[in-house]
Design a protein around this motif. Sequence first.
Motif, PDB file in Angstrom:
ATOM      1  N   LEU A  81      80.598 -43.639  49.065  1.00  0.00           N
ATOM      2  CA  LEU A  81      80.397 -42.369  49.789  1.00  0.00           C
ATOM      3  C   LEU A  81      80.521 -41.392  48.751  1.00  0.00           C
ATOM      4  N   ALA A  82      79.571 -40.353  48.870  1.00  0.00           N
ATOM      5  CA  ALA A  82      79.654 -39.104  48.036  1.00  0.00           C
ATOM      6  C   ALA A  82      80.745 -38.427  48.035  1.00  0.00           C
ATOM      7  N   LEU A  83      81.478 -38.500  49.071  1.00  0.00           N
ATOM      8  CA  LEU A  83      82.671 -37.779  49.224  1.00  0.00           C
ATOM      9  C   LEU A  83      83.617 -38.381  48.236  1.00  0.00           C
ATOM     10  N   GLY A 142      77.715 -38.684  55.605  1.00  0.00           N
ATOM     11  CA  GLY A 142      78.448 -38.595  56.872  1.00  0.00           C
ATOM     12  C   GLY A 142      79.932 -38.683  56.322  1.00  0.00           C
ATOM     13  N   SER A 143      80.111 -38.692  55.204  1.00  0.00           N
ATOM     14  CA  SER A 143      81.664 -38.613  54.453  1.00  0.00           C
ATOM     15  C   SER A 143      82.164 -37.282  54.797  1.00  0.00           C
ATOM     16  N   TRP A 191      94.361 -34.940  47.285  1.00  0.00           N
ATOM     17  CA  TRP A 191      93.518 -35.581  48.070  1.00  0.00           C
ATOM     18  C   TRP A 191      93.960 -36.087  49.512  1.00  0.00           C
ATOM     19  N   GLY A 192      95.001 -36.883  49.284  1.00  0.00           N
ATOM     20  CA  GLY A 192      95.524 -37.532  50.427  1.00  0.00           C
ATOM     21  C   GLY A 192      96.156 -36.482  51.816  1.00  0.00           C
ATOM     22  N   LEU A 193      96.497 -35.320  51.080  1.00  0.00           N
ATOM     23  CA  LEU A 193      96.613 -34.347  52.176  1.00  0.00           C
ATOM     24  C   LEU A 193      95.349 -33.684  52.859  1.00  0.00           C
ATOM     25  N   VAL A 194      94.183 -33.549  52.009  1.00  0.00           N
ATOM     26  CA  VAL A 194      92.985 -32.997  52.374  1.00  0.00           C
ATOM     27  C   VAL A 194      92.084 -33.612  52.980  1.00  0.00           C
ATOM     28  N   LEU A 195      91.811 -35.140  52.710  1.00  0.00           N
ATOM     29  CA  LEU A 195      90.755 -35.898  52.917  1.00  0.00           C
ATOM     30  C   LEU A 195      90.698 -36.125  54.563  1.00  0.00           C
ATOM     31  N   LEU A 207      87.803 -44.034  52.293  1.00  0.00           N
ATOM     32  CA  LEU A 207      88.066 -42.976  51.111  1.00  0.00           C
ATOM     33  C   LEU A 207      89.428 -43.258  50.325  1.00  0.00           C
ATOM     34  N   ARG A 208      89.399 -43.177  49.353  1.00  0.00           N
ATOM     35  CA  ARG A 208      90.549 -43.353  48.319  1.00  0.00           C
ATOM     36  C   ARG A 208      90.956 -42.358  47.615  1.00  0.00           C
ATOM     37  N   PRO A 209      92.120 -41.794  48.148  1.00  0.00           N
ATOM     38  CA  PRO A 209      92.302 -40.460  47.328  1.00  0.00           C
ATOM     39  C   PRO A 209      93.075 -40.723  45.915  1.00  0.00           C
ATOM     40  N   ALA A 210      93.361 -41.858  45.439  1.00  0.00           N
ATOM     41  CA  ALA A 210      93.563 -42.290  43.933  1.00  0.00           C
ATOM     42  C   ALA A 210      92.453 -42.473  43.358  1.00  0.00           C
ATOM     43  N   GLY A 211      91.278 -42.690  43.882  1.00  0.00           N
ATOM     44  CA  GLY A 211      90.019 -42.782  43.209  1.00  0.00           C
ATOM     45  C   GLY A 211      89.777 -44.322  43.236  1.00  0.00           C
ATOM     46  N   VAL A 212      88.440 -44.652  42.892  1.00  0.00           N
ATOM     47  CA  VAL A 212      87.925 -45.966  42.476  1.00  0.00           C
ATOM     48  C   VAL A 212      87.213 -46.087  41.358  1.00  0.00           C
TER      49      VAL A 212
END
Length: 217
Positions: A81-83, A142-143, A191-195, A207-212
């Motif tokens: 996903l783009a986000l 849609g992300s 990112w965990g707070l805002v996603l 979605l993964r706040p830590a990134g992939v």
Amino acid sequence: MEQQERAERTRRALIRGAADVFDRIGYERATLSRISAAAGATKGALYFHFSTKADLAQAVRDEARAASTAAVEALAERPVLALQTVVDLTHHLARALRTDPLTRADVRLSRDAEFPERSRPDCYEEWAAAVRSLLQRAKADGSLLPDADEDAVAALALSLIAGAELFSRDGEGEGTGAGDGADADWITRVWGLVLPRLAPADRLPLLRPAGVGKTLR
């Protein structure tokens, strides 16, 4: 062929050595003697490849920008996903600003009043453009919620990157070195707070706040 390869290795060593010196002490204090010593090359070899210190500094910026552009494109091409790509981009650039002399030198040279070619667009401008493009894609896939403020999200992403740069430098503004920066877990927490405020409920588990893909270099 061997001579050409040796010359190219020397040129790359000079660019890397110059990046390290420019990052640590700035353009004005970076003498050609220091740069050639950092590169393990002679001043004669330096002058063979670069006519002036400004030419060498510009080569550092060119190589840094090419690497940054390639990384952004590689991240954007993945089937995620783009986000998520926006999140991953902040992690990637934050890591580069802690550990990569080329990226760090590019940022410092773009702000160095003594560097005569600093009028070139700041790397942050290019990163901001990449983030805004990804956010448009995020709304399309849609992300990102349709009513999300893209400018605010872009500002957040750039602030995370700038914060990583700030934390990687000491009080004198000189580079602290690749080994001094702790892992940017704080970016993951932000990112965990805002996603949850940015993504639809059906996209949030993807979605993964830590990134992939954090091994991208």
